[in-house]
Scaffold this motif. Structure first.
Motif, PDB file in Angstrom:
ATOM      1  N   MET A   1       0.975  -1.378   0.084  1.00 48.35           N
ATOM      2  CA  MET A   1      -0.158   0.120   0.172  1.00 48.35           C
ATOM      3  C   MET A   1       0.740   1.350   0.140  1.00 48.35           C
ATOM      4  SD  MET A   1      -2.989   1.265   2.715  1.00 48.35           S
ATOM      5  CE  MET A   1      -3.334  -0.515   3.027  1.00 48.35           C
ATOM      6  N   THR A   2       0.385   2.250  -0.944  1.00 46.84           N
ATOM      7  CA  THR A   2       1.520   3.141  -1.013  1.00 46.84           C
ATOM      8  C   THR A   2       0.718   4.737  -0.846  1.00 46.84           C
ATOM      9  OG1 THR A   2       0.913   3.614  -3.488  1.00 46.84           O
ATOM     10  CG2 THR A   2       2.855   2.005  -2.673  1.00 46.84           C
ATOM     11  N   LEU A   3       1.101   5.789  -0.507  1.00 46.60           N
ATOM     12  CA  LEU A   3       0.607   6.933  -0.489  1.00 46.60           C
ATOM     13  C   LEU A   3      -0.181   7.415  -1.504  1.00 46.60           C
ATOM     14  CD1 LEU A   3       3.040   9.152   1.827  1.00 46.60           C
ATOM     15  CD2 LEU A   3       0.680   8.123   2.447  1.00 46.60           C
ATOM     16  N   GLN A   4       0.612   7.046  -2.953  1.00 49.56           N
ATOM     17  CA  GLN A   4      -0.100   7.373  -4.063  1.00 49.56           C
ATOM     18  C   GLN A   4      -1.376   6.638  -4.361  1.00 49.56           C
ATOM     19  OE1 GLN A   4       1.352   5.515  -7.741  1.00 49.56           O
ATOM     20  NE2 GLN A   4       1.832   7.693  -8.316  1.00 49.56           N
ATOM     21  N   GLN A   5      -1.477   5.143  -4.025  1.00 53.83           N
ATOM     22  CA  GLN A   5      -2.739   4.840  -4.083  1.00 53.83           C
ATOM     23  C   GLN A   5      -3.725   5.477  -2.952  1.00 53.83           C
ATOM     24  OE1 GLN A   5      -1.084   0.727  -2.799  1.00 53.83           O
ATOM     25  NE2 GLN A   5      -1.724  -0.020  -4.916  1.00 53.83           N
ATOM     26  N   LEU A   6      -3.211   5.825  -1.916  1.00 58.51           N
ATOM     27  CA  LEU A   6      -4.321   6.480  -1.044  1.00 58.51           C
ATOM     28  C   LEU A   6      -4.909   7.794  -1.790  1.00 58.51           C
ATOM     29  CD1 LEU A   6      -2.750   5.682   2.594  1.00 58.51           C
ATOM     30  CD2 LEU A   6      -4.364   4.468   1.195  1.00 58.51           C
ATOM     31  N   ARG A   7      -4.015   8.429  -2.253  1.00 57.92           N
ATOM     32  CA  ARG A   7      -4.495   9.743  -2.942  1.00 57.92           C
ATOM     33  C   ARG A   7      -5.223   9.267  -4.145  1.00 57.92           C
ATOM     34  NH1 ARG A   7       1.417  11.178  -2.550  1.00 57.92           N
ATOM     35  NH2 ARG A   7       1.794  12.681  -0.685  1.00 57.92           N
ATOM     36  N   TYR A   8      -4.907   8.575  -4.808  1.00 54.99           N
ATOM     37  CA  TYR A   8      -5.726   8.102  -5.990  1.00 54.99           C
ATOM     38  C   TYR A   8      -7.441   7.877  -5.498  1.00 54.99           C
ATOM     39  CZ  TYR A   8      -1.760   7.859  -8.990  1.00 54.99           C
ATOM     40  OH  TYR A   8      -0.777   8.189 -10.164  1.00 54.99           O
TER      41      TYR A   8
END
Length: 302
Positions: A1-8
């Motif tokens: 899980m990445t911050l980019q996935q959370l932002r998306y």
């Protein structure tokens, strides 16, 4: 899980559309869809339901997005503090049923801490939204009441959403009305006295189950009843139509003015005013101060 996935994921939730989110993020729609599918596979639950009408958030997705927003906010604060070396404002938000004293307590807290270093938000809203705002961490605290009628249903709803209710004080039931109302000179008011006057109630929208009503005795067969969305409208209806509502008896003339009064309702029923919070999550400094301000109103109960 990445911050980019959370932002998306948060962008999709805000836009309610995969195409609009992709445009805002400057990526292709297939790439965005693939990223979200990978995230859903990793956490083992669907965040979104895709249909011809657009994107809907699943109940599990609502909870996940609440934590995602909190994580991104904490990351933003860390980045501003330790990477960009910028001064950032701490945030504090509270949601509440339409209680003037809860707004006044918020005002006292905000004045003490000041608004140069803090970003405040107060949401005076429907009962279900109070609960969901705390669940999704849009607000740290929610202010509402329990009584014998709604207690089991509300506590079940809180338990299902990993929330807890903490008592502040117990109070009687009062009739809140305009001082020009013919009943305003009575020392105690019964339901028989109220039958020819409109009962004013806050609209609960799609979640209008009796146990979510802001007013006690929500199942009583009122001869006249008017629903409103906000406190200012309710006060206007009190004056224009001699309407009334049922309340805790706590008067805040600084905010509502001195044209209204609370008279005891002829009943032995009680209501418990309290706050809801995430289980096992400690209160912030501002949260503790706000609760201290709320507790002061117990001494003002009529």
């Amino acid at each position: 899980m990445t911050l980019q996935q959370l932002r998306y994921a948060i962008c999709i939730a805000n836009q309610k559309s995969m195409n609009k989110a992709a445009a805002e993020l400057f990526i292709t729609q297939p790439s965005l869809s693939s990223t979200i599918r990978d995230l859903e596979d990793e956490i083992g639950l669907p965040i979104f339901i895709r249909s011809n009408r657009g994107i809907e958030i699943t109940p599990e997705g609502e909870e996940f997005l609440g934590y995602a927003r909190q994580m991104l906010e904490q990351y933003r604060q860390m980045e501003e503090r330790f990477v960009k070396k910028e001064k950032f404002k701490k945030k504090f938000s509270v949601s509440m049923q339409h209680y003037t004293f809860a707004v006044q307590a918020f005002i006292h807290m905000a004045k003490e801490f000041g608004m140069d270093d803090y970003e405040f938000a107060v949401h005076e809203t429907k009962t279900y939204e109070v609960i969901m705002n705390v669940k999704n961490q849009k607000s740290e605290l929610g202010i509402l009441y329990l009584n014998d009628f709604n207690e089991k249903a509300i506590e079940k709803l809180l338990m299902d959403n990993d929330l807890e209710f903490v008592d502040l004080f117990q109070c009687g039931i009062y009739v809140y009305l305009w001082k020009g109302n013919p009943l305003a000179q009575m020392e105690r008011i019964g339901f028989e006295d109220l039958k020819n006057y409109p009962c004013l109630s806050f609209e609960q929208g799609n979640n209008n189950a009796f146990y979510l009503a802001e007013e006690v005795f929500s199942t009583y067969e009122y001869k006249q009843i008017i629903k409103a969305d906000d406190r200012a409208t309710l006060l206007n209806l009190m004056v224009g139509l001699n309407g009334y509502t049922l309340c805790s008896g706590i008067i805040c003339e600084d905010l509502n003015g001195d044209e209204y009064k609370a008279i005891p309702l002829d009943t032995n029923d009680k209501m418990r005013i309290g706050y809801i919070k995430k289980k096992k999550m400690p209160l912030s400094v501002l949260g503790k101060k706000y609760i201290d301000e709320l507790k002061k109103y117990e001494a003002q109960l009529l």
